[in-house]
Scaffold this motif. Structure first.
Motif, PDB file in Angstrom:
ATOM      1  N   ASP A   1     -91.668  13.558  17.237  1.00  0.00           N
ATOM      2  CA  ASP A   1     -91.176  12.305  16.675  1.00  0.00           C
ATOM      3  C   ASP A   1     -91.076  12.390  15.157  1.00  0.00           C
ATOM      4  O   ASP A   1     -90.254  11.724  14.533  1.00  0.00           O
ATOM      5  N   ARG A   2     -91.960  13.169  14.553  1.00  0.00           N
ATOM      6  CA  ARG A   2     -91.985  13.239  13.091  1.00  0.00           C
ATOM      7  C   ARG A   2     -91.215  14.423  12.517  1.00  0.00           C
ATOM      8  O   ARG A   2     -90.718  14.371  11.399  1.00  0.00           O
TER       9      ARG A   2
ATOM     10  N   THR B   1     -95.276  15.429  21.545  1.00  0.00           N
ATOM     11  CA  THR B   1     -94.396  14.285  21.339  1.00  0.00           C
ATOM     12  C   THR B   1     -94.633  13.687  19.954  1.00  0.00           C
ATOM     13  O   THR B   1     -93.687  13.356  19.236  1.00  0.00           O
ATOM     14  N   TRP B   2     -95.906  13.575  19.591  1.00  0.00           N
ATOM     15  CA  TRP B   2     -96.247  13.028  18.278  1.00  0.00           C
ATOM     16  C   TRP B   2     -95.579  13.856  17.182  1.00  0.00           C
ATOM     17  O   TRP B   2     -94.939  13.341  16.280  1.00  0.00           O
TER      18      TRP B   2
END
Lengths: 268, 575
Positions: B38-39, B34-35
């Motif tokens: 997101d980027r 997810t991290w």
């Protein structure tokens, strides 16, 4: 001093003279034996006195042997090339017909017909008694002489090569050192003669040392595929490479996903 | 092999979904994903592509062999660059290989010997790199044959075909520059030959040669120059073209064999994840493994036996690597044709086989899709493959080209054939001179008729059923083999092809009022198309199929009643 000289001379004479007499007697017997063998096995093509036989068309049926020397006979007969089993582009190496003694007799007879190189002494081609360092230097030098003079026909590791009209430069690996020396000296069949003026005896020995080294060295790189170069490598790439990989592709495509082991068993 | 006509589709996703999958729970991997998402925003792109469907067939994996061997080439190649010194500076060898110690040679040759004898695993890496190159080009070629023979090159994939041809060309040049690098006797002979080929070009030959070698052959520039081409320029272009090739593959979607449920508008198969990732990933390791085995077990280019290059030396059996073998073969069999004019020698015996034929063959190869589309007038998109038999002329063209290639290739090994088969090298040469012309014609005719016979066999199976192997004796005493109708799926697959278009006739073109060059071109095209489709068997009509079905059902009933009433209904007669 004088006494010493006389003793020495006398001693030498005593040691050598009778032996010489023996040798010449033996020699004559040997030549006689050789001539008998020659008349039976060789004269049909080479003529009764080794003068050669022409065909009706005037071409050479069997070449004259008056000046080929003992070395040529020893090479041709001891490697089984002569007598030929049938006419052809080239006399192949085969099982020998005459044993050592008979070969010696034939060689003596042919040598008596004229000039020509004698059978080389062992010290000319043997590397026995050399130090490791000397031998290594000899092998290095022999390799370069081999690559400059021999590989064009016999291939880079002596596997042999093709010559025009069905002739060929034979494989020269595992061949007796004496016969390699004789081949260079006499230039059998389509081979050039590498006389001592061309390749001195010491260099001939170096070539032989290099070939022996090739025989003794391990194959560092795996199966050599006959040592024939890129043709056999290409065959392996297609058969052992692509062939095997396509087989795996078929295998992978034939085994499609399984939902569960149970179902697979049920299907089977 | 049989094609599974009823694949288990229970595990294939029935929908692509409209909402993105979300991670459940607080697992560490999910949190990292997810991290990153997101980027990087990869999730959106991945979501579609990891479900991308590929059809399943062994022949679709041939290109993969090329891809994976290319990966092996990159990996082993990087290893080799760490020790290889691409310099023609003369040094005295003092490495571990005794029979060459003290011999003067180029740094390139000495470092190749060092890689082979003094670097741990170096010889294995060298041989793997070389075997991978041989397999890389071979797999490109069989992949190309598959694409051509199944009609996968047709619209919209013509440009990808052209890219593939360029990859084949570049792979060949990459191979040549690569095997020339060690500066050994064999490769030096090859470079010397290349120098001669360039010098055979009229007028500019000598200039080209001096330009490439930085002066007269061999000079001291050729190895560094080949090195720059081999590790930077060509791999760069290769990588870019491989990327383009694969992006187009994804964009066009993969072709598939016809079958129930498979249309021009869909792709039936398994998704990228997990099935194809596993299959393709597994295949990578298999390719890697096979190349490693070859590298470990089979000798390839033993440079220490060749020794350093020296223009005064040569070895029997000097051949290029296999993929350069066919022009070498043509060179070996061409008669010594030369023209002497105004003090210039035109060496047709070198120009024709080396400077004319390979570029010509490449151009023919690249033009094939466009030529066929022009002749057939087919401008439709095709995503369903054709069996080779259903395009007899196309198949025959490729087999004729393969025959030409194969014979030229064999001529390149004429000396080895001569010594191993006890033949005269002259006779092989004379034979090949005729065979390279006659062989392709014979191959064309045989292949074409063979394909048409297979088409007739298919038609027979559709209309009369397949051979059951059940022999029935009639009341009159005659014997006949019973045929049974094909299963519906098989019958569908056999009929899932288009009828060949009917070419224009000359009369139609005349009637249309076309004149001049246009009319002449149309007439030529019409004639070619007529030849292209001549004697092809079209699939049976629906009526014919229905009729044969009724007939078959009747036969089946008859057969069943015969078996039921016959003396053997319980096996062998009881006494």
């Amino acid at each position: 001093m004088l006494v010493c000289g006389l003793l020495l001379t006398g001693g030498l004479y005593a040691a050598l003279a009778p032996a010489q007499a023996d040798t010449s007697q033996d020699e004559a017997a040997l030549i006689k034996e050789g001539r008998e063998l020659f008349l039976v096995g060789c004269a049909f093509c080479h003529g009764q006195n080794g003068e050669g036989v022409l065909t009706q068309g005037g071409s050479q049926y069997g070449p004259p042997l008056t000046d080929v020397g003992a070395a040529a006979v020893d090479f041709q007969v001891a490697t089984g090339r002569m007598p030929m089993a049938q006419p052809g582009a080239q006399a192949p190496r085969k099982e020998r017909v005459y044993d050592d003694e008979e070969t010696e007799a034939l060689a003596a007879y042919v040598a008596s017909l004229g000039t020509g190189p004698a059978i080389p002494d062992k010290e000319l081609y043997s590397t026995e008694g050399m130090s490791d360092k000397e031998l290594e230097e000899l092998v290095v030098r022999g390799g370069q002489i081999f690559l400059a003079n021999c590989t064009a026909c016999h291939n880079f590791e002596g596997s042999g090569g093709a010559m025009p009209r069905g002739g060929y430069a034979p494989k020269i690996r595992g061949v007796d050192s004496k016969h390699i020396y004789e081949a260079m000296l006499t230039g059998p069949q389509s081979m050039d003669t590498f006389s001592d003026g061309n390749i001195p005896p010491e260099d001939k020995k170096a070539v032989i040392a290099y070939l022996n080294e090739l025989d003794e060295a391990p194959s560092y790189s795996g199966f050599t595929l006959g040592g024939l170069g890129p043709v056999s490598e290409g065959i392996i790439a297609w058969v052992g490479g692509i062939g095997v990989l396509v087989g795996f592709a078929v295998w992978i495509a034939a085994h499609t996903t399984r939902s569960s082991k149970k179902k697979d068993e049920a299907a089977a | 092999m049989s094609v599974d006509l009823n694949p288990d589709l229970s595990k294939v996703a029935s929908t692509n979904g409209t909402t993105p999958a979300t991670t459940k729970g607080g697992k560490a991997a999910g949190a990292i994903a997810t991290w990153a998402d997101d980027r990087l925003g990869l999730g959106g792109a991945m979501k579609k592509n990891i479900r991308k469907v590929f059809p399943d067939h062994w022949s679709f994996m041939l290109g993969e062999i090329a891809l994976w061997s290319f990966v092996v080439l990159l990996l082993t190649g990087v290893f080799l660059t760490l020790w290889f010194d691409p310099s023609m500076t003369e040094v005295q060898y003092d490495g571990a290989y005794d029979p060459l110690r003290g011999v003067h040679m180029s740094s390139a040759m000495a470092s190749t010997l060092d890689i082979s004898f003094d670097v741990r695993g170096g010889l294995l890496m060298r041989q793997m790199h070389h075997w991978a190159a041989m397999i890389f080009i071979a797999s490109m070629m069989i992949h190309m044959l598959r694409v051509y023979l199944t009609g996968a090159f047709r619209k919209p994939r013509e440009l990808n075909w052209v890219i593939g041809c360029l990859l084949l060309l570049l792979g060949t040049i990459e191979g040549f520059t690569g095997y020339s690098l060690p500066d050994d006797l064999l490769s030096g002979t090859g470079v010397r030959a290349a120098d001669g080929f360039m010098k055979a070009s009229p007028v500019i030959g000598t200039y080209m040669s001096f330009f490439l070698f930085g002066g007269e052959f061999p000079g001291d520039a050729i190895i560094p120059r080949f090195y720059a081409m081999h590790i930077l320029l060509i791999p760069g272009i290769l990588l870019a073209l491989v990327a383009a090739h694969m992006l187009l593959l994804v964009y066009h979607k993969h072709t598939q064999w016809p079958g129930p449920g498979r249309t021009e508008g869909n792709v039936v198969g398994y998704p990228m994840l997990p099935v194809y990732a596993a299959k393709a990933g597994g295949f990578f390791f298999i390719v890697f493994g096979v190349i490693t085995l070859l590298g470990g077990l089979f000798s390839l280019n033993p440079v220490w036996k060749f020794g350093p290059y020296d223009p005064s030396k040569v070895t029997a059996g000097s051949q290029p690597d296999w993929y350069m073998g066919w022009p070498d073969g043509l060179l070996r069999i061409i008669p010594a044709w030369e023209t002497h004019i105004w003090g210039i020698t035109l060496s047709w015996n070198v120009m024709l086989p080396i400077l004319v034929m390979p570029p010509l063959m490449l151009m023919i190869l690249m033009a094939l899709p466009f030529l066929e589309a022009w002749i057939t007038g087919d401008k439709r998109e095709h995503h369903l493959l054709q069996r080779p038999r259903n395009a007899p002329t196309r198949t025959a063209i490729m087999v004729a080209l393969m025959t030409f290639y194969g014979l030229s290739w064999a001529a390149g090994g004429n000396d080895i054939i001569a010594i191993k088969m006890h033949l005269s090298i002259n006779q092989i040469t004379y034979f090949m001179r005729g065979a390279v012309f006659i062989g392709p014609v014979i191959a064309f005719i045989i292949t074409r008729r063979w394909c048409i016979s297979l088409q007739r066999h298919d038609e027979g199976k559709l209309l009369h059923g397949y051979e059951t192997g059940v022999l029935v004796r009639s009341p009159a005493g005659g014997y006949a083999e019973k045929h049974l109708p094909l299963p519906e799926g098989k019958a569908y697959t056999l009929t899932a092809r288009d009828d060949d278009p009917t070419p224009e006739t000359v009369e139609e073109i005349d009637a249309s009022g076309a004149t001049g060059r246009t009319a002449r071109l149309r007439k030529l095209r019409a004639k070619l198309a007529t030849v292209f489709f001549a004697d092809n068997v079209q699939k049976p009509t629906t009526e014919e199929l229905h009729e044969s079905q009724h007939h078959a059902e009747h036969e089946l009933h008859e057969l069943e009643s015969q078996i039921a009433a016959g003396p053997n209904r319980h096996g062998p007669a009881e006494h």
